[in-house]
Design a protein around this motif. Structure first.
Motif, PDB file in Angstrom:
ATOM      1  N   LEU A 123       0.833  -1.202   0.000  1.00 18.84           N
ATOM      2  CA  LEU A 123       0.000   0.000   0.000  1.00 18.84           C
ATOM      3  C   LEU A 123       0.866   1.250   0.000  1.00 18.84           C
ATOM      4  N   SER A 124       1.857   1.282   0.863  1.00 13.17           N
ATOM      5  CA  SER A 124       2.716   2.461   0.990  1.00 13.17           C
ATOM      6  C   SER A 124       3.489   2.743  -0.291  1.00 13.17           C
ATOM      7  N   TYR A 125       4.147   1.723  -0.826  1.00  8.69           N
ATOM      8  CA  TYR A 125       4.887   1.909  -2.072  1.00  8.69           C
ATOM      9  C   TYR A 125       3.948   2.151  -3.252  1.00  8.69           C
ATOM     10  N   GLY A 126       2.794   1.511  -3.236  1.00 10.49           N
ATOM     11  CA  GLY A 126       1.832   1.667  -4.326  1.00 10.49           C
ATOM     12  C   GLY A 126       1.352   3.098  -4.482  1.00 10.49           C
ATOM     13  N   ILE A 127       1.143   3.784  -3.382  1.00 12.65           N
ATOM     14  CA  ILE A 127       0.699   5.181  -3.442  1.00 12.65           C
ATOM     15  C   ILE A 127       1.786   6.044  -4.087  1.00 12.65           C
ATOM     16  N   GLY A 128       3.009   5.893  -3.642  1.00 11.11           N
ATOM     17  CA  GLY A 128       4.109   6.694  -4.193  1.00 11.11           C
ATOM     18  C   GLY A 128       4.411   6.350  -5.634  1.00 11.11           C
ATOM     19  N   ILE A 129       4.571   5.071  -5.926  1.00 11.87           N
ATOM     20  CA  ILE A 129       4.907   4.648  -7.285  1.00 11.87           C
ATOM     21  C   ILE A 129       3.753   4.950  -8.240  1.00 11.87           C
ATOM     22  N   GLY A 130       2.524   4.708  -7.795  1.00 13.68           N
ATOM     23  CA  GLY A 130       1.362   4.985  -8.642  1.00 13.68           C
ATOM     24  C   GLY A 130       1.251   6.452  -8.999  1.00 13.68           C
ATOM     25  N   SER A 131       1.523   7.324  -8.031  1.00 14.34           N
ATOM     26  CA  SER A 131       1.476   8.773  -8.287  1.00 14.34           C
ATOM     27  C   SER A 131       2.518   9.180  -9.312  1.00 14.34           C
ATOM     28  N   ILE A 132       3.739   8.740  -9.099  1.00 14.37           N
ATOM     29  CA  ILE A 132       4.837   9.105  -9.995  1.00 14.37           C
ATOM     30  C   ILE A 132       4.637   8.493 -11.377  1.00 14.37           C
ATOM     31  N   LEU A 133       4.180   7.248 -11.432  1.00 15.04           N
ATOM     32  CA  LEU A 133       3.949   6.576 -12.705  1.00 15.04           C
ATOM     33  C   LEU A 133       2.849   7.269 -13.515  1.00 15.04           C
ATOM     34  N   THR A 134       1.802   7.728 -12.845  1.00 17.73           N
ATOM     35  CA  THR A 134       0.724   8.446 -13.525  1.00 17.73           C
ATOM     36  C   THR A 134       1.261   9.709 -14.184  1.00 17.73           C
ATOM     37  N   ILE A 135       2.072  10.459 -13.451  1.00 11.63           N
ATOM     38  CA  ILE A 135       2.642  11.692 -13.988  1.00 11.63           C
ATOM     39  C   ILE A 135       3.594  11.394 -15.144  1.00 11.63           C
ATOM     40  N   ILE A 136       4.402  10.349 -15.018  1.00  9.01           N
ATOM     41  CA  ILE A 136       5.333   9.982 -16.087  1.00  9.01           C
ATOM     42  C   ILE A 136       4.567   9.570 -17.343  1.00  9.01           C
ATOM     43  N   ILE A 137       3.527   8.765 -17.186  1.00 13.03           N
ATOM     44  CA  ILE A 137       2.730   8.344 -18.350  1.00 13.03           C
ATOM     45  C   ILE A 137       2.110   9.559 -19.025  1.00 13.03           C
ATOM     46  N   TYR A 138       1.623  10.511 -18.238  1.00 10.02           N
ATOM     47  CA  TYR A 138       1.059  11.728 -18.820  1.00 10.02           C
ATOM     48  C   TYR A 138       2.130  12.483 -19.611  1.00 10.02           C
TER      49      TYR A 138
END
Length: 147
Positions: A123-138
């Motif tokens: 959960l903890s890593y998922g929030i951070g990685i998911g946020s950064i990955l979303t921005i990178i994909i954009y």
């Protein structure tokens, strides 16, 4: 400065402050908020960072707030889910650990045990990685769109 920019810069400041506190292992993280020394300030500093990181992307990128294309609608939905997970991070983590210092042991039961700890870190890593990955994909989609 408009309200959106204030929210964006506030989120960035909270995100970077939380990251700095966590990376440096600041003594502020260990300050007890109760008499039993069971609730560290670090829990709430980390929680603020868990909420502020995805909010930085949300407030900083208009297409994540008001998407106009299919990919951006998907990314917008994803960042909103991550924001909700950030808000729920402390309650879910408390249910997993059984305490607000989020310490786990070698218990045979799920709560406070090693299996719960694995879910806590996911959960903890998922929030951070998911946020950064979303921005990178954009950002990548912007680069590909220009070509």
């Amino acid at each position: 400065m408009n309200r959106r920019k204030i929210w964006f810069f506030s989120s960035l400041i909270v995100t970077f402050s939380a990251i700095i506190f966590l990376v440096t292992g600041s003594s502020l993280l260990m300050i007890a908020l109760d008499d039993a020394n069971s609730i560290p300030l670090g829990t709430f500093i980390t929680w603020a960072g868990m909420i502020a990181l995805p909010l930085s992307g949300y407030w900083g990128i208009k297409e994540l707030r008001k998407p106009s294309e299919k990919l951006n609608r998907i990314l917008s939905g994803f960042i909103k889910i991550i924001i909700i997970l950030g808000i729920l991070w402390v309650p879910v983590s408390y249910l997993l650990a059984g305490n607000l210092s989020f310490s786990f042991s070698e218990k045979e039961t799920f709560q406070g045990g090693q299996d719960a700890m694995k879910w806590f870190w996911r959960l903890s890593y998922g929030i951070g990685i998911g946020s950064i990955l979303t921005i990178i994909i954009y950002w990548v989609s912007l680069i590909l769109k220009k070509k």
